[in-house]
Design a protein around this motif. Structure first.
Motif, PDB file in Angstrom:
ATOM      1  N   LEU A 135      33.823  49.426  31.217  1.00  0.00           N
ATOM      2  CA  LEU A 135      33.821  49.054  32.634  1.00  0.00           C
ATOM      3  C   LEU A 135      35.009  48.184  33.013  1.00  0.00           C
ATOM      4  O   LEU A 135      35.348  48.078  34.199  1.00  0.00           O
ATOM      5  CB  LEU A 135      32.520  48.322  32.983  1.00  0.00           C
ATOM      6  N   PHE A 136      35.637  47.554  32.016  1.00  0.00           N
ATOM      7  CA  PHE A 136      36.743  46.639  32.304  1.00  0.00           C
ATOM      8  C   PHE A 136      38.032  47.011  31.558  1.00  0.00           C
ATOM      9  O   PHE A 136      38.968  46.223  31.529  1.00  0.00           O
ATOM     10  CB  PHE A 136      36.321  45.202  31.962  1.00  0.00           C
ATOM     11  N   THR A 137      38.064  48.207  30.976  1.00  0.00           N
ATOM     12  CA  THR A 137      39.265  48.680  30.299  1.00  0.00           C
ATOM     13  C   THR A 137      39.989  49.658  31.207  1.00  0.00           C
ATOM     14  O   THR A 137      39.451  50.710  31.569  1.00  0.00           O
ATOM     15  CB  THR A 137      38.925  49.360  28.966  1.00  0.00           C
ATOM     16  N   ARG A 138      41.202  49.315  31.557  1.00  0.00           N
ATOM     17  CA  ARG A 138      41.963  50.100  32.515  1.00  0.00           C
ATOM     18  C   ARG A 138      42.545  51.356  31.866  1.00  0.00           C
ATOM     19  O   ARG A 138      42.500  51.523  30.646  1.00  0.00           O
ATOM     20  CB  ARG A 138      43.065  49.242  33.140  1.00  0.00           C
ATOM     21  N   ALA A 139      43.096  52.221  32.699  1.00  0.00           N
ATOM     22  CA  ALA A 139      43.632  53.497  32.211  1.00  0.00           C
ATOM     23  C   ALA A 139      44.739  53.299  31.193  1.00  0.00           C
ATOM     24  O   ALA A 139      44.940  54.139  30.309  1.00  0.00           O
ATOM     25  CB  ALA A 139      44.135  54.327  33.389  1.00  0.00           C
ATOM     26  N   ASP A 140      45.454  52.155  31.281  1.00  0.00           N
ATOM     27  CA  ASP A 140      46.530  51.895  30.315  1.00  0.00           C
ATOM     28  C   ASP A 140      46.024  51.257  29.029  1.00  0.00           C
ATOM     29  O   ASP A 140      46.820  50.906  28.146  1.00  0.00           O
ATOM     30  CB  ASP A 140      47.627  51.026  30.942  1.00  0.00           C
ATOM     31  N   GLY A 141      44.714  51.098  28.896  1.00  0.00           N
ATOM     32  CA  GLY A 141      44.121  50.570  27.672  1.00  0.00           C
ATOM     33  C   GLY A 141      43.927  49.068  27.649  1.00  0.00           C
ATOM     34  O   GLY A 141      43.333  48.536  26.708  1.00  0.00           O
ATOM     35  N   THR A 142      44.382  48.357  28.658  1.00  0.00           N
ATOM     36  CA  THR A 142      44.242  46.907  28.691  1.00  0.00           C
ATOM     37  C   THR A 142      42.859  46.505  29.200  1.00  0.00           C
ATOM     38  O   THR A 142      42.278  47.182  30.059  1.00  0.00           O
ATOM     39  CB  THR A 142      45.311  46.255  29.581  1.00  0.00           C
ATOM     40  N   TYR A 143      42.351  45.418  28.647  1.00  0.00           N
ATOM     41  CA  TYR A 143      41.068  44.860  29.093  1.00  0.00           C
ATOM     42  C   TYR A 143      41.368  43.783  30.120  1.00  0.00           C
ATOM     43  O   TYR A 143      42.156  42.858  29.868  1.00  0.00           O
ATOM     44  CB  TYR A 143      40.315  44.259  27.906  1.00  0.00           C
ATOM     45  N   ALA A 144      40.768  43.894  31.303  1.00  0.00           N
ATOM     46  CA  ALA A 144      41.029  42.928  32.375  1.00  0.00           C
ATOM     47  C   ALA A 144      39.736  42.659  33.130  1.00  0.00           C
ATOM     48  O   ALA A 144      39.212  43.534  33.825  1.00  0.00           O
ATOM     49  CB  ALA A 144      42.100  43.448  33.332  1.00  0.00           C
ATOM     50  N   PHE A 145      39.224  41.454  32.964  1.00  0.00           N
ATOM     51  CA  PHE A 145      38.000  41.021  33.655  1.00  0.00           C
ATOM     52  C   PHE A 145      38.304  39.794  34.494  1.00  0.00           C
ATOM     53  O   PHE A 145      39.056  38.912  34.078  1.00  0.00           O
ATOM     54  CB  PHE A 145      36.902  40.668  32.634  1.00  0.00           C
ATOM     55  N   ALA A 146      37.723  39.734  35.687  1.00  0.00           N
ATOM     56  CA  ALA A 146      37.787  38.519  36.498  1.00  0.00           C
ATOM     57  C   ALA A 146      36.603  38.516  37.452  1.00  0.00           C
ATOM     58  O   ALA A 146      36.125  39.570  37.881  1.00  0.00           O
ATOM     59  CB  ALA A 146      39.099  38.437  37.283  1.00  0.00           C
ATOM     60  N   ARG A 147      36.114  37.317  37.742  1.00  0.00           N
ATOM     61  CA  ARG A 147      35.095  37.145  38.772  1.00  0.00           C
ATOM     62  C   ARG A 147      35.643  36.170  39.809  1.00  0.00           C
ATOM     63  O   ARG A 147      36.671  35.530  39.602  1.00  0.00           O
ATOM     64  CB  ARG A 147      33.798  36.618  38.159  1.00  0.00           C
ATOM     65  N   TRP A 148      34.955  36.059  40.909  1.00  0.00           N
ATOM     66  CA  TRP A 148      35.396  35.142  41.953  1.00  0.00           C
ATOM     67  C   TRP A 148      35.325  33.699  41.457  1.00  0.00           C
ATOM     68  O   TRP A 148      34.335  33.295  40.834  1.00  0.00           O
ATOM     69  CB  TRP A 148      34.544  35.289  43.201  1.00  0.00           C
ATOM     70  N   GLY A 149      36.370  32.948  41.749  1.00  0.00           N
ATOM     71  CA  GLY A 149      36.415  31.550  41.351  1.00  0.00           C
ATOM     72  C   GLY A 149      36.145  30.592  42.491  1.00  0.00           C
ATOM     73  O   GLY A 149      36.289  29.369  42.315  1.00  0.00           O
ATOM     74  N   ARG A 150      35.777  31.112  43.639  1.00  0.00           N
ATOM     75  CA  ARG A 150      35.509  30.286  44.825  1.00  0.00           C
ATOM     76  C   ARG A 150      34.512  31.017  45.716  1.00  0.00           C
ATOM     77  O   ARG A 150      34.317  32.230  45.560  1.00  0.00           O
ATOM     78  CB  ARG A 150      36.798  30.033  45.593  1.00  0.00           C
ATOM     79  N   PRO A 151      33.853  30.301  46.640  1.00  0.00           N
ATOM     80  CA  PRO A 151      32.936  30.975  47.562  1.00  0.00           C
ATOM     81  C   PRO A 151      33.657  32.049  48.374  1.00  0.00           C
ATOM     82  O   PRO A 151      34.847  31.942  48.668  1.00  0.00           O
ATOM     83  CB  PRO A 151      32.448  29.832  48.460  1.00  0.00           C
ATOM     84  N   ILE A 152      32.929  33.082  48.736  1.00  0.00           N
ATOM     85  CA  ILE A 152      33.498  34.231  49.442  1.00  0.00           C
ATOM     86  C   ILE A 152      33.341  34.050  50.947  1.00  0.00           C
ATOM     87  O   ILE A 152      32.234  33.807  51.440  1.00  0.00           O
ATOM     88  CB  ILE A 152      32.815  35.527  48.984  1.00  0.00           C
ATOM     89  N   ALA A 153      34.461  34.181  51.667  1.00  0.00           N
ATOM     90  CA  ALA A 153      34.478  34.064  53.126  1.00  0.00           C
ATOM     91  C   ALA A 153      34.975  35.395  53.702  1.00  0.00           C
ATOM     92  O   ALA A 153      36.178  35.641  53.741  1.00  0.00           O
ATOM     93  CB  ALA A 153      35.392  32.918  53.564  1.00  0.00           C
ATOM     94  N   PRO A 154      34.062  36.272  54.131  1.00  0.00           N
ATOM     95  CA  PRO A 154      34.473  37.620  54.549  1.00  0.00           C
ATOM     96  C   PRO A 154      34.855  37.718  56.027  1.00  0.00           C
ATOM     97  O   PRO A 154      34.412  36.928  56.866  1.00  0.00           O
ATOM     98  CB  PRO A 154      33.218  38.448  54.271  1.00  0.00           C
ATOM     99  N   ILE A 155      35.671  38.731  56.319  1.00  0.00           N
ATOM    100  CA  ILE A 155      36.000  39.109  57.686  1.00  0.00           C
ATOM    101  C   ILE A 155      36.327  40.590  57.676  1.00  0.00           C
ATOM    102  O   ILE A 155      36.770  41.121  56.650  1.00  0.00           O
ATOM    103  CB  ILE A 155      37.179  38.286  58.255  1.00  0.00           C
TER     104      ILE A 155
END
Length: 209
Positions: free
Chosen positions: A9-29
């Motif tokens: 789920l977090f391995t990109r097409a180039d084979g790299t593993y990249a995970f991140a989640r939000w580090g601050r509250p979400i303010a949508p528009i």
């Protein structure tokens, strides 16, 4: 889910593993939609954030709004949005690539010093495929795909959503991954595949295994 399934789920097409989640509250528009759809967007974001144990807010102190949704009919409309090129680097080449690929959606992320998500831009070209989706299904799917930095291939063959009776919901295993990702003991970002092992362990704990 197994560690291998989470890793995918977090391995990109180039084979790299990249995970991140939000580090601050979400303010949508959102831009280009009616108030009714804006309410659906906020509701979907709040539901996914409640699942993750993450916060929403009316205003980000640095960016104002940090989760921006754009609905439009033609990709070229993006190049006419004032100031967007400052928030999304290389906007014109990006638009050219998306047009060439005949894409109807794209998500762009910005990251903080720890690697956590600090902003997300959701671009939705409302062509036949997207326009035919029920609005609540469309916005829940986008909210789910924006709550984490998933692989570019994570949902290429299967949506993160499922239908339960007459209601569209997150697939249970995807909901479990989101919960585990936001566990306070987990890092806000990771580039090593051992992170998937830790996620699998959190799932086992949560499921009483």
């Amino acid at each position: 889910m197994t560690a291998d399934q989470i890793e995918a789920l977090f391995t990109r097409a180039d084979g790299t593993y990249a995970f991140a989640r939000w580090g601050r509250p979400i303010a949508p528009i959102a831009f280009g939609v009616q108030d009714e759809t804006l309410g659906l967007i906020k509701g979907a974001i709040e539901a996914v954030c409640a699942l993750a144990g993450h916060e929403t807010t009316d205003m980000d102190p640095e960016l104002g709004s940090n989760f921006m949704w754009f609905f439009f009919r033609d990709w070229d409309e993006l190049t006419q949005v004032p100031g967007l090129e400052r928030m999304v680097p290389d906007l014109e080449p990006l638009v050219a690539r998306l047009k060439a690929a005949d894409a109807n959606q794209y998500r762009a992320f910005r990251f903080d010093d720890r690697g956590g998500i600090k902003a997300c831009f959701v671009f939705l070209k409302m062509d036949g495929a997207l326009a035919d989706l029920p609005a609540d299904t469309l916005v829940l799917g986008q909210a789910a795909q924006s709550i984490l930095l998933w692989s570019d291939r994570a949902f290429a063959e299967r949506s993160p959503l499922a239908v339960a009776g007459q209601t569209t919901v997150l697939r249970p295993e995807i909901a479990d991954v989101i919960r585990a990702a936001y566990d306070p003991v987990m890092p806000v970002a990771a580039a090593d595949k051992t992170h998937a092992l830790r996620m699998a362990a959190r799932l086992e704990v949560a499921n009483g295994a």
